[in-house]
Design a protein around this motif. Structure first.
Motif, PDB file in Angstrom:
ATOM      1  N   THR A 158      -8.889  -4.412  -4.413  1.00  0.00           N
ATOM      2  CA  THR A 158      -7.868  -4.391  -5.467  1.00  0.00           C
ATOM      3  C   THR A 158      -7.202  -3.022  -5.504  1.00  0.00           C
ATOM      4  O   THR A 158      -7.821  -2.007  -5.167  1.00  0.00           O
ATOM      5  N   PHE A 159      -5.944  -3.003  -5.911  1.00  0.00           N
ATOM      6  CA  PHE A 159      -5.224  -1.783  -6.260  1.00  0.00           C
ATOM      7  C   PHE A 159      -4.870  -1.868  -7.746  1.00  0.00           C
ATOM      8  O   PHE A 159      -4.683  -2.960  -8.293  1.00  0.00           O
ATOM      9  N   THR A 160      -4.716  -0.725  -8.393  1.00  0.00           N
ATOM     10  CA  THR A 160      -4.219  -0.662  -9.769  1.00  0.00           C
ATOM     11  C   THR A 160      -2.943   0.159  -9.774  1.00  0.00           C
ATOM     12  O   THR A 160      -2.953   1.326  -9.399  1.00  0.00           O
ATOM     13  N   ASN A 161      -1.849  -0.455 -10.203  1.00  0.00           N
ATOM     14  CA  ASN A 161      -0.562   0.230 -10.105  1.00  0.00           C
ATOM     15  C   ASN A 161      -0.284   1.085 -11.337  1.00  0.00           C
ATOM     16  O   ASN A 161      -1.138   1.263 -12.206  1.00  0.00           O
ATOM     17  N   GLN A 172       1.302   7.258  -5.600  1.00  0.00           N
ATOM     18  CA  GLN A 172       0.673   6.478  -4.549  1.00  0.00           C
ATOM     19  C   GLN A 172       0.184   5.133  -5.077  1.00  0.00           C
ATOM     20  O   GLN A 172      -0.017   4.944  -6.271  1.00  0.00           O
ATOM     21  N   ASN A 173      -0.047   4.219  -4.170  1.00  0.00           N
ATOM     22  CA  ASN A 173      -0.336   2.831  -4.521  1.00  0.00           C
ATOM     23  C   ASN A 173      -1.534   2.680  -5.445  1.00  0.00           C
ATOM     24  O   ASN A 173      -1.552   1.812  -6.313  1.00  0.00           O
ATOM     25  N   ASN A 174      -2.556   3.516  -5.291  1.00  0.00           N
ATOM     26  CA  ASN A 174      -3.750   3.338  -6.119  1.00  0.00           C
ATOM     27  C   ASN A 174      -4.203   4.641  -6.772  1.00  0.00           C
ATOM     28  O   ASN A 174      -5.390   4.835  -7.017  1.00  0.00           O
ATOM     29  N   ALA A 221       0.818  -1.217   0.000  1.00  0.00           N
ATOM     30  CA  ALA A 221       0.000   0.000   0.000  1.00  0.00           C
ATOM     31  C   ALA A 221       0.849   1.264   0.000  1.00  0.00           C
ATOM     32  O   ALA A 221       0.400   2.312   0.466  1.00  0.00           O
ATOM     33  N   TYR A 222       2.054   1.197  -0.520  1.00  0.00           N
ATOM     34  CA  TYR A 222       2.871   2.401  -0.620  1.00  0.00           C
ATOM     35  C   TYR A 222       2.846   2.941  -2.052  1.00  0.00           C
ATOM     36  O   TYR A 222       1.819   3.406  -2.513  1.00  0.00           O
ATOM     37  N   CYS A 223       3.936   2.862  -2.800  1.00  0.00           N
ATOM     38  CA  CYS A 223       4.021   3.595  -4.066  1.00  0.00           C
ATOM     39  C   CYS A 223       3.292   2.888  -5.203  1.00  0.00           C
ATOM     40  O   CYS A 223       2.739   1.805  -5.043  1.00  0.00           O
ATOM     41  N   GLY A 224       3.338   3.500  -6.388  1.00  0.00           N
ATOM     42  CA  GLY A 224       2.616   2.997  -7.542  1.00  0.00           C
ATOM     43  C   GLY A 224       3.250   1.807  -8.224  1.00  0.00           C
ATOM     44  O   GLY A 224       2.730   1.347  -9.247  1.00  0.00           O
ATOM     45  N   TYR A 232       7.241   8.303   2.696  1.00  0.00           N
ATOM     46  CA  TYR A 232       6.177   8.158   1.704  1.00  0.00           C
ATOM     47  C   TYR A 232       5.206   9.313   1.812  1.00  0.00           C
ATOM     48  O   TYR A 232       4.624   9.546   2.878  1.00  0.00           O
ATOM     49  N   ASN A 233       5.084  10.058   0.729  1.00  0.00           N
ATOM     50  CA  ASN A 233       4.105  11.130   0.618  1.00  0.00           C
ATOM     51  C   ASN A 233       4.176  12.062   1.836  1.00  0.00           C
ATOM     52  O   ASN A 233       5.233  12.582   2.141  1.00  0.00           O
ATOM     53  N   VAL A 234       3.063  12.283   2.543  1.00  0.00           N
ATOM     54  CA  VAL A 234       3.084  13.217   3.667  1.00  0.00           C
ATOM     55  C   VAL A 234       3.630  12.582   4.939  1.00  0.00           C
ATOM     56  O   VAL A 234       3.656  13.221   5.997  1.00  0.00           O
ATOM     57  N   GLY A 235       4.066  11.335   4.857  1.00  0.00           N
ATOM     58  CA  GLY A 235       4.757  10.699   5.973  1.00  0.00           C
ATOM     59  C   GLY A 235       3.883  10.172   7.086  1.00  0.00           C
ATOM     60  O   GLY A 235       4.403   9.700   8.106  1.00  0.00           O
TER      61      GLY A 235
END
Length: 957
Positions: free
Chosen positions: A704-707, A586-588, A256-259, A831-834
């Protein structure tokens, strides 16, 4: 049950030609180039091994995998011996048994025999192989140098273990248990590409060494976990395994972190997560990981996490814990009251790029069908909305063209406005491997990112342009390609609008777009730009990868279209190794866009004004939908300040920290009568909230996530939600409190609805994902198993559309008052705003955001490394400590935005992309001066934030 992966010992051969041989009397046919070890494993025979693993190239050092081959002398290593036609192999003979037992005896003679108390007991390959070869006793002395500190005068061993290295927060290094198999060293080289490990010493003194015998934390190790994953003993062990014990069951899920979208095996004991192990069959990561996905999951159980709903009447009040019934009732009644008082369009919402496709789809459905407005937006507004606009305009679809594997066939890689090794590290490692194999690299970035030069990778060209001049650089590259006859006109005639191409070619050929003419704006020497353009056009398969350094500009959409122009003009579209590839943050975020999170589009990027599309949704949802586009995030905030926008539902986004011009965001939120935040923690936006709904982590939900490569992957629940509900269940509860009568029982039912309404997802089902592991949209009747490569035979829009890309300088200008340009970015450990990574041990690598400033600019201002400095822009000012470095050019300063007290967005302006309103984070004119510490605003904000997080002592019954 603990899911076990089969290790075939050596990588699979990609050869199409096959070879037939006989192993232990059984005929087996395998691809040419396959090792004897792998061929045996594929027929079900496991040859003992220690140095071999199928994630690394064969090494042949452990001498345990020896075999006998008829007609050949000796006992060759099966891992380094390729199969041959008619070969007859014996894997188990008396001779081999004797040799293997002797080899294992030598290993064990220099290894502690504390198996019962060892953290790897039950998960140790050395232990397994000792059993496999039938070792029952050790004849040799137990005095190896790995665990003998000194000797007495008569030579007797002063028996004492060498000290462990506990410096890394996530794993321990015990040199006494190292068998010098080199797997960790090779993983660091071959998989990660950091080359942080080596073997120090000789003979019994040999052991793994980070750098020059440094501690792991002080070395160049990036804590990706590849070494830990490769280690066959307890030499490198996760501290959680030592603390908790060996896991007993596992589930496959998606990070659930980066793309990048790495697949992991979440290994558990009961409901306690023991470790996240990268999954070899993950199509995006192929068994690799980074420090975030591998280790930084502790935020899920952090003490800061809010697990009960909370409400308050005013933002100056402390929070009061309450029941779900009261909190959901408050949301429904307040939104109904506000719409009754101020009108239907006085409310809206923001979907989350960290939540699943199914959850995001429900939020936009709630806003459109429940609230009756299209006032919905997502974080892509402030990152990749220009990607959607630019690629849809030129190619016809709002996504990247390739899968990640495509980079293996690239001959030239152009990286512009992206820092893959920090922002997308697993793909960054894949890219570095291709560069080590011989691909050429062009970097277009005002900062010297790591890819520009490392000990093993160097860019052929680094175009260190002035921030804000991307369009001028890309149009100048097009000028070289067209005027020097380097365009692929056959591709253009076959695939693109020829008349538009002719107009575009005439436009870019104008002398005012030449590298010589544009260098006054870009700062890029004309000769360097010409050489880079020639390499891109003539170097073979050329791929472009870009990030927020492209999109977060006033000409972000124009830059994306300029990138597309280059790819079409050179024919670098529609096959492996080429393409236009946005690296999503971001992950999604790709999935959030796909699901219809923009105010003008329903899922699948179809405009709300299209009657046929809208009728399809109205029929399925049983509600009328507005045909007028709604408000973007910045428009919602503007309307709130004006008094016409009064309530917002924000799922999983922190707009106060992530969006530009913090003062304006705060004013907009403060003007609203009902702000609902659904998140894991009381984030910065929650300072202005009236209702807080505790969210769930990716470990606690299905979906589901879409990268970034359009890959749809399952997210699987591995533990019960600590807050009681998955995020989709909370949104459904709000909908039902409004009387919508939703009755989803599982996210798979939501995906069925998405598929029914979204052409690019038409064939996507959970059954398909279970069977294939993942698919890339479009996945429909034309592409039943998905589409790794887009635009293969034709563009989605038909013929490729060339767009004129006039360079228009940003309105944000430097001058005597603000002479420097501030640009922003991310760092590997955060990651992003931390909000998540700051609540893990990743803070050891990045305790604070720093301002990178060139030595020349620092000297002019009397600033030394580590000094506090004040950064002032036309929008505001903040302060942080300086990092004096030549990674940035003179006139440019750079910072990250992972810590809220940095307040980086206090100084970013309202300037934005002309087409999408994506903020111009990358170009802010600033002045830097010495400071005594944080600004008055930072101190007052810190106090306000702490007061806003107060929770009343008396919790609800």
């Amino acid at each position: 049950m603990l899911i076990k992966e089969i290790d075939f010992g050596t990588p699979a051969s990609k050869a199409e030609k096959t070879v037939t041989l006989v192993i232990d009397g059984v005929s087996v046919t395998v691809p040419e180039g396959t090792s004897v070890m792998r061929a045996a494993m594929e027929m079900g025979t496991q040859i003992p091994k220690l140095c071999a693993t199928d994630t690394l190239d064969a090494f042949g050092s452990c001498r345990l995998c020896l075999v006998e081959i008829e007609g050949r002398a000796g006992t060759p290593a099966s891992c380094t011996t390729p199969v041959a036609p008619g070969m007859v192999v014996h894997t188990q003979t008396d001779r081999l048994k004797t040799i293997r037992k002797g080899v294992m005896e030598l290993y064990i003679s220099d290894h502690p025999l504390d198996c019962l108390t060892c953290a790897a007991n039950g998960d140790c390959e050395l232990q397994d192989m000792a059993g496999a070869v039938g070792l029952r006793e050790v004849r040799y002395g137990y005095d190896g140098a790995n665990h003998v500190k000194a000797r007495t005068a008569d030579g007797a061993a002063n028996f004492e273990w060498m000290p462990k290295d506990e410096s890394n927060p996530y794993f321990t290094y015990d040199p006494s248990k190292c068998i010098v198999c080199n797997r960790c060293v090779r993983a660091c080289e071959e998989v990660q590409g950091t080359f942080a490990l080596t073997i120090a010493g000789r003979g019994f003194d040999s052991r793994v060494s980070p750098g020059m015998s440094e501690a792991f934390l002080e070395s160049e190790c990036v804590s990706c976990g590849a070494c830990v994953q490769a280690c066959p003993t307890a030499t490198l062990t996760e501290k959680k395994v030592i603390e908790i014990g060996q896991p007993e069951h596992s589930e496959i899920t998606t990070c659930a972190y980066c793309g990048v979208g790495c697949t992991f095996k979440a290994e558990m004991r009961g409901e306690e997560l023991v470790r996240m192990v990268p999954w070899k069959d993950g199509k995006a990561n192929h068994g690799h990981s980074c420090v975030k996905g591998r280790f930084a999951w502790g935020y899920a159980s952090h003490r800061d996490r809010i697990l009960k709903p909370m409400v308050r009447d005013k933002i100056s009040d402390p929070w009061r814990e309450t029941t779900w019934e009261e909190a959901l009732g408050r949301v429904a009644s307040e939104f109904a009251r506000i719409q009754s008082t101020y009108g239907r369009r006085s409310v809206g919402g923001i979907t989350s790029s960290r939540c699943t496709n199914e959850e995001t789809f429900l939020v936009q459905k709630l806003i459109r069908a429940g609230f009756g407005t299209n006032n919905v937006d997502t974080c892509a507004r402030v990152c990749h909305s220009p990607t959607g606009y630019g690629l849809k305009t030129t190619f016809g679809t709002s996504a990247g063209t390739q899968d990640f594997d495509s980079v293996d066939d690239s001959d030239v890689i152009l990286v512009i406005g992206a820092n893959p090794t920090d922002g997308h590290p697993v793909f960054g490692s894949r890219m570095k491997r291709r560069l080590r194999e011989g691909a050429k690299l062009i970097v277009v970035d005002p900062r010297r990112i790591d890819l520009v030069r490392t000990p093993h990778v160097a860019a052929a060209h680094h175009l260190a342009l002035q921030p804000g001049t991307n369009v001028a650089v890309l149009t100048a590259m097009a000028h070289v390609i067209v005027t020097e006859g380097l365009a692929n006109e056959a591709f253009v005639r076959e695939r693109c609008d020829v008349a538009e191409y002719a107009e575009w070619a005439a436009f870019v050929a104008d002398p005012r777009h030449s590298p010589e003419a544009t260098s006054i704006h870009t700062g890029v020497p004309a000769a360097d730009l010409r050489a880079a353009a020639r390499l891109y056009a003539t170097g073979g398969n050329a791929a472009i990868y870009y990030g927020l350094g492209v999109t977060e500009h006033s000409q972000g959409s124009t830059t994306v279209m300029a990138i597309a122009n280059l790819a079409m003009a050179t024919g670098n579209i529609g096959r492996r190794g080429v393409g236009v590839n946005p690296l999503r943050g971001q992950n999604n975020v790709q999935g959030a866009c796909d699901m219809g999170s923009f105010p003008h589009e329903l899922s699948g990027y179809r405009h709300v004004s299209d009657d046929a599309t809208r009728e399809m949704f109205e029929t399925m949802w049983g509600r009328p939908l507005d045909s007028e586009p709604g408000l973007r995030i910045n428009n919602m905030l503007d309307a709130a300040v004006d008094g016409s926008f009064k309530a917002i539902y924000i799922q999983g986004e922190d707009i106060l920290q992530s969006d530009p011009n913090t003062h304006h965001v705060a004013a907009g939120l403060a003007a609203m009568e009902c702000v609902v935040v659904q998140d894991l923690f009381l984030n910065e936006t929650a300072n202005y909230a009236h209702v807080f709904l505790p969210g769930s982590t990716f470990l606690e939900k299905d979906g589901t996530f879409t990268n970034a490569e359009r890959r749809i992957q399952r997210v699987r629940k591995v533990m019960t939600p600590k807050n009681g509900f998955a995020d989709w269940e909370i949104t459904q509860a709000i909908a039902n409190a409004l009387g919508l009568g939703w009755s989803y029982r599982h996210p798979s039912e939501i995906m069925d609805e998405i598929a029914a309404l979204t052409p690019s997802f038409a064939n996507v089902t959970y059954d398909l994902l279970e069977r294939m592991g993942s698919v890339q949209w479009p996945c429909n009747d034309d592409h039943p198993e998905g589409s790794p490569i887009m635009h293969v035979d034709r563009f989605v829009r038909g013929r490729g559309h060339f767009v004129l890309t006039e360079y228009v300088p940003t309105d944000e200008r430097t001058g005597a008052r603000f002479p420097l340009i501030l640009t922003t970015g991310r760092i590997l450990s955060q990651y992003n705003v931390g909000a998540q990574t700051r609540r893990t041990d990743n803070v050891l690598w990045h305790e604070e955001d720093r301002l990178e400033i060139h030595p020349h600019d620092a000297e002019q201002r009397g600033v030394k490394d580590g000094d506090w400095v004040r950064i002032q822009s036309r929008a505001g000012e903040t302060a942080l400590r300086a990092l004096v470095t030549d990674r940035v050019a003179p006139g440019v300063v750079y910072t990250t935005f992972h810590h809220p007290l940095t307040q980086a967005n206090v100084i970013t302006t309202d300037y934005s992309d002309w087409a999408t309103n994506c903020p111009e984070y990358k170009v802010t004119a600033v002045q830097v001066a010495p400071s005594n510490g944080p600004t008055t605003y930072q101190e007052s904000y810190d106090e306000f934030s702490r007061r806003s997080r107060r929770i009343a002592a008396e919790a609800a019954e």
